[in-house]
Design a protein around this motif. Sequence first.
Motif, PDB file in Angstrom:
ATOM      1  N   UNK A  85      41.584  40.110  47.211  1.00  0.00           N
ATOM      2  CA  UNK A  85      40.438  40.821  46.647  1.00  0.00           C
ATOM      3  C   UNK A  85      40.695  41.207  45.204  1.00  0.00           C
ATOM      4  N   UNK A  86      41.959  41.500  44.888  1.00  0.00           N
ATOM      5  CA  UNK A  86      42.251  41.991  43.545  1.00  0.00           C
ATOM      6  C   UNK A  86      42.435  40.852  42.544  1.00  0.00           C
ATOM      7  N   UNK A  87      43.210  39.832  42.937  1.00  0.00           N
ATOM      8  CA  UNK A  87      43.584  38.824  41.948  1.00  0.00           C
ATOM      9  C   UNK A  87      42.981  37.446  42.219  1.00  0.00           C
ATOM     10  N   UNK A  88      43.232  36.906  43.405  1.00  0.00           N
ATOM     11  CA  UNK A  88      42.845  35.516  43.656  1.00  0.00           C
ATOM     12  C   UNK A  88      41.332  35.373  43.626  1.00  0.00           C
ATOM     13  N   UNK A  89      40.665  36.249  44.377  1.00  0.00           N
ATOM     14  CA  UNK A  89      39.211  36.201  44.408  1.00  0.00           C
ATOM     15  C   UNK A  89      38.653  37.477  43.805  1.00  0.00           C
ATOM     16  N   UNK A  90      39.111  37.724  42.603  1.00  0.00           N
ATOM     17  CA  UNK A  90      38.657  38.912  41.879  1.00  0.00           C
ATOM     18  C   UNK A  90      37.135  38.975  41.904  1.00  0.00           C
ATOM     19  N   UNK A  91      36.609  40.151  42.260  1.00  0.00           N
ATOM     20  CA  UNK A  91      35.159  40.292  42.421  1.00  0.00           C
ATOM     21  C   UNK A  91      34.403  39.831  41.182  1.00  0.00           C
ATOM     22  N   UNK A  92      34.905  40.204  40.031  1.00  0.00           N
ATOM     23  CA  UNK A  92      34.176  39.881  38.806  1.00  0.00           C
ATOM     24  C   UNK A  92      34.418  38.438  38.391  1.00  0.00           C
ATOM     25  N   UNK A  93      35.692  38.049  38.364  1.00  0.00           N
ATOM     26  CA  UNK A  93      36.047  36.783  37.716  1.00  0.00           C
ATOM     27  C   UNK A  93      35.918  35.589  38.635  1.00  0.00           C
ATOM     28  N   UNK A  94      35.818  35.834  39.946  1.00  0.00           N
ATOM     29  CA  UNK A  94      35.737  34.703  40.855  1.00  0.00           C
ATOM     30  C   UNK A  94      34.467  34.742  41.699  1.00  0.00           C
TER      31      UNK A  94
ATOM     32  N   UNK B 123      41.513  48.265  52.949  1.00  0.00           N
ATOM     33  CA  UNK B 123      42.396  47.497  52.067  1.00  0.00           C
ATOM     34  C   UNK B 123      41.566  46.623  51.131  1.00  0.00           C
ATOM     35  N   UNK B 124      40.569  45.999  51.720  1.00  0.00           N
ATOM     36  CA  UNK B 124      39.681  45.141  50.943  1.00  0.00           C
ATOM     37  C   UNK B 124      39.028  45.944  49.819  1.00  0.00           C
ATOM     38  N   UNK B 125      38.565  47.145  50.154  1.00  0.00           N
ATOM     39  CA  UNK B 125      37.883  47.969  49.154  1.00  0.00           C
ATOM     40  C   UNK B 125      38.835  48.379  48.044  1.00  0.00           C
ATOM     41  N   UNK B 126      40.034  48.804  48.423  1.00  0.00           N
ATOM     42  CA  UNK B 126      40.988  49.222  47.391  1.00  0.00           C
ATOM     43  C   UNK B 126      41.348  48.033  46.504  1.00  0.00           C
ATOM     44  N   UNK B 127      41.571  46.877  47.123  1.00  0.00           N
ATOM     45  CA  UNK B 127      41.903  45.680  46.341  1.00  0.00           C
ATOM     46  C   UNK B 127      40.776  45.287  45.413  1.00  0.00           C
ATOM     47  N   UNK B 128      39.558  45.289  45.953  1.00  0.00           N
ATOM     48  CA  UNK B 128      38.418  44.904  45.130  1.00  0.00           C
ATOM     49  C   UNK B 128      38.235  45.876  43.973  1.00  0.00           C
ATOM     50  N   UNK B 129      38.403  47.171  44.270  1.00  0.00           N
ATOM     51  CA  UNK B 129      38.256  48.179  43.212  1.00  0.00           C
ATOM     52  C   UNK B 129      39.323  48.007  42.151  1.00  0.00           C
ATOM     53  N   UNK B 130      40.559  47.794  42.607  1.00  0.00           N
ATOM     54  CA  UNK B 130      41.645  47.597  41.639  1.00  0.00           C
ATOM     55  C   UNK B 130      41.377  46.353  40.810  1.00  0.00           C
ATOM     56  N   UNK B 131      40.884  45.302  41.452  1.00  0.00           N
ATOM     57  CA  UNK B 131      40.587  44.069  40.722  1.00  0.00           C
ATOM     58  C   UNK B 131      39.488  44.280  39.705  1.00  0.00           C
ATOM     59  N   UNK B 132      38.454  45.008  40.106  1.00  0.00           N
ATOM     60  CA  UNK B 132      37.355  45.293  39.173  1.00  0.00           C
ATOM     61  C   UNK B 132      37.886  46.076  37.974  1.00  0.00           C
ATOM     62  N   UNK B 133      38.692  47.105  38.280  1.00  0.00           N
ATOM     63  CA  UNK B 133      39.236  47.917  37.198  1.00  0.00           C
ATOM     64  C   UNK B 133      40.099  47.079  36.267  1.00  0.00           C
ATOM     65  N   UNK B 134      40.962  46.264  36.858  1.00  0.00           N
ATOM     66  CA  UNK B 134      41.839  45.416  36.042  1.00  0.00           C
ATOM     67  C   UNK B 134      41.011  44.512  35.130  1.00  0.00           C
ATOM     68  N   UNK B 135      40.016  43.866  35.725  1.00  0.00           N
ATOM     69  CA  UNK B 135      39.222  42.927  34.937  1.00  0.00           C
ATOM     70  C   UNK B 135      38.483  43.636  33.818  1.00  0.00           C
ATOM     71  N   UNK B 136      37.875  44.761  34.124  1.00  0.00           N
ATOM     72  CA  UNK B 136      37.046  45.402  33.098  1.00  0.00           C
ATOM     73  C   UNK B 136      37.926  46.030  32.015  1.00  0.00           C
ATOM     74  N   UNK B 137      39.102  46.508  32.414  1.00  0.00           N
ATOM     75  CA  UNK B 137      40.001  47.085  31.402  1.00  0.00           C
ATOM     76  C   UNK B 137      40.523  45.985  30.477  1.00  0.00           C
ATOM     77  N   UNK B 138      40.920  44.852  31.056  1.00  0.00           N
ATOM     78  CA  UNK B 138      41.376  43.737  30.214  1.00  0.00           C
ATOM     79  C   UNK B 138      40.248  43.299  29.281  1.00  0.00           C
ATOM     80  N   UNK B 139      39.059  43.168  29.855  1.00  0.00           N
ATOM     81  CA  UNK B 139      37.912  42.728  29.062  1.00  0.00           C
ATOM     82  C   UNK B 139      37.665  43.702  27.914  1.00  0.00           C
ATOM     83  N   UNK B 140      37.718  44.995  28.230  1.00  0.00           N
ATOM     84  CA  UNK B 140      37.448  45.984  27.192  1.00  0.00           C
ATOM     85  C   UNK B 140      38.491  45.903  26.098  1.00  0.00           C
ATOM     86  N   UNK B 141      39.753  45.733  26.488  1.00  0.00           N
ATOM     87  CA  UNK B 141      40.788  45.690  25.452  1.00  0.00           C
ATOM     88  C   UNK B 141      40.632  44.432  24.607  1.00  0.00           C
TER      89      UNK B 141
END
Lengths: 235, 192, 237, 444, 339
Positions: B11-20, B133-151
């Motif tokens: 949920x966080x990396x492989x099938x990141x909600x935003x990027x995949x 677990x799915x929710x935490x992973x998806x949330x972490x993935x969303x946060x990671x993606x949006x933070x990277x994007x913002x930076x």
Amino acid sequence: MSEHVEVTISAGGKREEPGPMRLTLTLAIAGIIAGAALASVYEITRPIIEANNQRALRRAVLTVVPGSEKVQALAYRDGQLVAIERAADTTDPVVYGAFSDSGRFVGYAVDAEGPGFQDTIHLLFGYDPDTRTITGMQVLESRETPGLGDRIYKDPKFVAQFEALAVKPDVVLVKGGAKAGNEVDAITGATISSKAVVNIIKAGNAQWLDRLDTAATLQLLLEEQHTDVTPEADK
Amino acid sequence: MQDMLWIFISAMLINNFVLSYFLGLCPFFGVSNRLSTSLRLGVAVTLVMIVTSICASLLNTFVLPYAPYLQLISFIIVIASTVQFAEMIIKRFSPALFRALGIFLPLITTNCAILGLALFQTNRDYGFLQGLTFAVGAGAGFTLAIVLMASLRQEMRLSNIPSIVQGTAISMILAGLLSLAFMGFAGMFSAL
Amino acid sequence: MADSKSSQQIYDEFVKGVWKENPVFVQVLGMCPMLAVTNTAINALAMGGATLFVLLGSSVLVSLLRRFIPKQVRISTYILIIATFVTIVDFSLNAMAPVIHKELGAFIALIVVNCLILGRQEAFASRQPVHLAAADALGMGGGFTIALFCLGATREVLGFGELFGVPLFGEHFEPWVIMIMPPGGFIMLGLILLLLNWAQQRRGSRAATQAAGEQVSAHDALPIAPAHDSGHIEEVV
Amino acid sequence: MTQARSAKSFSHGVHPAEHKQASSALPVERMPFVSLYTLPLSMHLGAPSRPVVQAGDQVRRGQVLAEPSGFVSTTLHSPATGRVVSMDLARHPNGQYVPCMMIEADPFDTQQFEPAEPIDWRALPIDGFIEHVQRAGLVGMGGAAFPTHVKYKLPEGKRCQRLVINGCECEPFLTCDHRLMLERPAAVVRGAEIVASKLGADSATIGVELNKSDAIAAVRHELPADGPIAVQPLKVKYPQGAEKMLIKAMFGVEVPAGKLPLDVDIVVNNVSTMAAITDYFERGQPLVERIVTVAGPGVDRPANLVVPIGTPVREVLQYCKINHEARQVVMGGPMMGMPLASLDVPVLKGTSGLLAFTEAALNHPNEYACIQCGRCLEACGNLLNPSRLARLARAELYDELHQEHVLDCMECGACTFACPSGVPVVHLIRAAKATIRKRGSKDA
Amino acid sequence: MSRHESRLLVESGPFLRRELTTPGLMNEVTLALAPVILAAVWFFGIGALLIVIASVAGAVGTEWLFAPSRPRGASLRDGSAVLTGILLALTLPPAVPLWMAFVGGAVGVGLGKTVFGGLGQNLFNPALVGRAFLQAAFPTAMTTWSEPTGAGGLLSIRASNLALPLMSGTVDAVSTATPLGAMKFEHAETPISLLLRGDTAGSLGETSAIIIIVCGLVLALRGTFDWRIPLAMLLSVAVLAAVPWWIKPEAFPSPWFMLTSGGLLFGAVYMATDPVTSPTAPLGAWVFGLGIGLIVVLIRLWGGLAEGVMYAILLMNSAAPLIEQATQPRGFGRGRWAG
């Protein structure tokens, strides 16, 4: 609460400020209408959708268990396989029994899923308890890489390996040509996807083989009980 | 356990909600101008995802088996009230956090990542813990993606982006490259 | 007169959504389904059609009920209406075209949170008579479908070498698999937007030079014009 | 060898080619007097001086021409005996037209300076001492030209623990301080003694870079036995002559950003200033002349010249035989110096060098895009990220520039020197600083 | 004298510049790639050179067509497009069709650099953008490895190299496993001596560890790139790979194998050190290198791919602005950390 509403209305005397009563009422009416509409659409479409699903399932089972014509969903309950109408109706683990046109038991179809290269791979594989072999495998759902990982269902050579695959000793993935009866040759360039399929089947085996082998004695009973779920239209 | 790890990583990396899965693109493109706000939004989304996942588990167990046609409506109502409720609680107990998150909370209601989470969780028959677990992973993935994007976007202010690429076009291409990089996670922990 | 005026208005609303204010290319709305289900042309059309249906249905209904819905609960009501239509589409598609329904997966249900739909209710349908609301919904939904189709067709042609499942380039064509994968979706949409930007700037600069050119030619024509005019007058006299 | 090991330095910085060999061996000579001197009323930081003579007045060499107009201001003396011709606007080396006093030298005068009685500085109270320094017209002679007496006015509660004498001369080409230390080491040491004793400093340390080992030896020779004065050899590095870098190099102490050396109980003076102090207190000679290094490939006869303040640059360069190849004249060092748009500008109190560059020597780099290689980062003694600042400056993101401490930049130019892409980093930063200051004053 | 006046040049200081220039740096790296290209030709035949040429043509052509510089092609002088083309080519498998190498070069420069405004403005390493694009677009061609032909096949060109544009390569290409692939899927560890010499299947540039190490040392000693990045990368891979190997040597590859196999050395020396896409501050360089090493080990040991250097570098490229922000120099007189 209602008093308050009245006061507001009499004081203001205008329609512009609807009270909470009216708001709730509006929402409630909308909700009831929506619910009714949905319930009726659901009732109309449900039989069609279910028939579709059953047909798809039947087609898949018939592919993985050669020679079968009819399908029966079986729930594993208290060490026994019990015929049920729909898999969705029970929380017990479900397996499918495949029968020939004449009602002779041909094999089981096991539904299994697990992580693949990209996302979850959902597949169905057939098992013949008599010969203790896997009789076929079909991928129902996957998002494997087109051109590489998707060869787990597009490459006929790979799929054919599951048509008579011994389960004892455990199924293994090899590279460079399968030799023994329990070996599956990996697809070049898609080793992880191949491995995922084998892993999913192994997990399915671990979960089901013992149950199916012991339950096999119930075969006769099953044959008597067995009801064909093939929709009328499809016959 | 292995299963849980994979659900999380997937949920966080492989099938990141935003990027995949392309979920939550509106906030992903809309609120990724500044690093600090995007981080806050990510945290808020994660919290709402967790609550939604719990509610969806409960609904799936106790209500929807009897009225499957209410699935969508009940999920939407749950999300809207979760957001509303979260807003109230945060306002009550941490006014500072409320001020920081304030404007983003209502936005989350129309974030398809949340509804998507509930739907995916249902489609995949995840149990309570799996869903969490799915929710935490998806949330972490969303946060990671949006933070990277913002930076990355913040860094891009220092570049002379050609005028024809400016705006949504460059954001899309940037997201594409990020998504390309995330393809490296494919298969992680899947076939051990 | 009034009739033609109102039909003109309907036409304007329609064209606005299809081209001038295309929800995807101009307003950048509804990105999620835009990218998620456009790996083939047929999926894109199905998604576009489903969205169009939901948009049309809810716009008409909202416009009809606009006098009865109190302001305070309008958003909740809209969402309720939209969710109902989406569920109807979801069930119907599942019954009628199970293959496509499976391909589109949860994204049919996710039409609920497509900001385009709620946005049109709030911005247009709730303030306009039914015929205009319908025209607007058709235009916006049509524009959305067209955009989806463009992206879907491009991605299918490049990613599979096919269009609507028909091979285009012969069997030795090497498909660009990336196009049907997530990064390809982002990049392709980025490139389409880039092209549109380029075309617009191009047109803008051409219009500017043209305007400048016209001014110049008007200047040049000035001394000649009176003579011409006078001749004309003589004839009239 | 042992010296090299014990030598200290600050972190980061650059090593430009020194180019000092052309003039470092040339003894200081006196430039002949010229006919006309131009003296801007403001050749120091702070308020301009207020004239006390009028056009037509006869003045003597060393006579006061203008009085300080406030505390941060200083006295201006006549560099030659002659006549005040006019008071008018004339070109300052920075390109602006400023009020100047023109002195026509008397061609028949010997221009000899009459030494006066030494001043008994030991008897002076500190305020009297400061007044004397101001009357001597002393400014920092390293380039910044900050009035020296202001540094000696210690605020309430502050004390000067250490006096630092800056003999680094880290700018390439310049050798004036080198020659001064070599030829007049006693004057430097006595000046240091006077200031250290008046400020009550525990110690005085003369920091000299290792490329001037003869100067180190000469000054050491003059040090009084077990006195509070010492010489500290330093590694060769630019910009070690910057006050804060020097303090860091010598004591490992960082002056907090936005503060002065006094905040860490230190006062820094240039070696030339020390010699000028000695000249004033021992011979009564105010600041009317200074040593200027004239060098660069554009002059045929490089020299270290004693030049009266106010001498036109044109005369100095002609004296040193500027050649036809010269394309650019820089006042000061090649790193921080000021390019001259006209040669009709005077030598100032802070002019340490006049450098003439030829086309061939001018290193005009093509400008490429900044590749963020980080070489400027390793050059920046102020521990900033110049490439980022320059990019922020180009994007006109002034708030962020401010947050990233752009105002800390001392504009030493090490970043531009180090940049392989030829980006005018320090120029961009300078412009951004000016804009921020302007916006700041507008806000206030 | 007045002649001086009219010609006096007034420009902002400083008036001395270092000799080093950016094209000089690019050319140094390009020159340091020459031995690697020669090794590729030695191991894979003259076809390797054709791949380099095709990729450089794609990169340079795109730069010439689309770079925003005026006059057209001015930005080619900085030498970065050629470098991008060569770097990309050296990451490609020897049997890749030439047109794909061309597409990769074009995409790398186009999507990786010019859309961001050209040299110095890009956020991802252009060569790796091209490589990742090809990997995603043509997964089969990009994972078909062939054995080195050795000196005897110096003039050999693989048939699949010459596939018609947009068509797939002929199927005659016999795929063999790279050392990393063999490790991951068959658990066969290629001897280190072979890896050092380079007699193994793999991308054009990732064969001989010795040559890359020597070139890297030369570049590091000359100060062409920030030595901290490759050092941090190699250190973290060595340490992180040593731990599982030490615990369970039969299940995990040795750190020596991890260091010398695949594109790690090539990536460390030539890719991760791209100054534009890595943090500028020394501390940032350490963090950046360590991060790459961590992701490489994760992907190689537990990921779905045999090799992860490309994705690791791209992922850390995306994190570089964050690292940059967190590791800004502290500012003189501003205490231990920037205040």
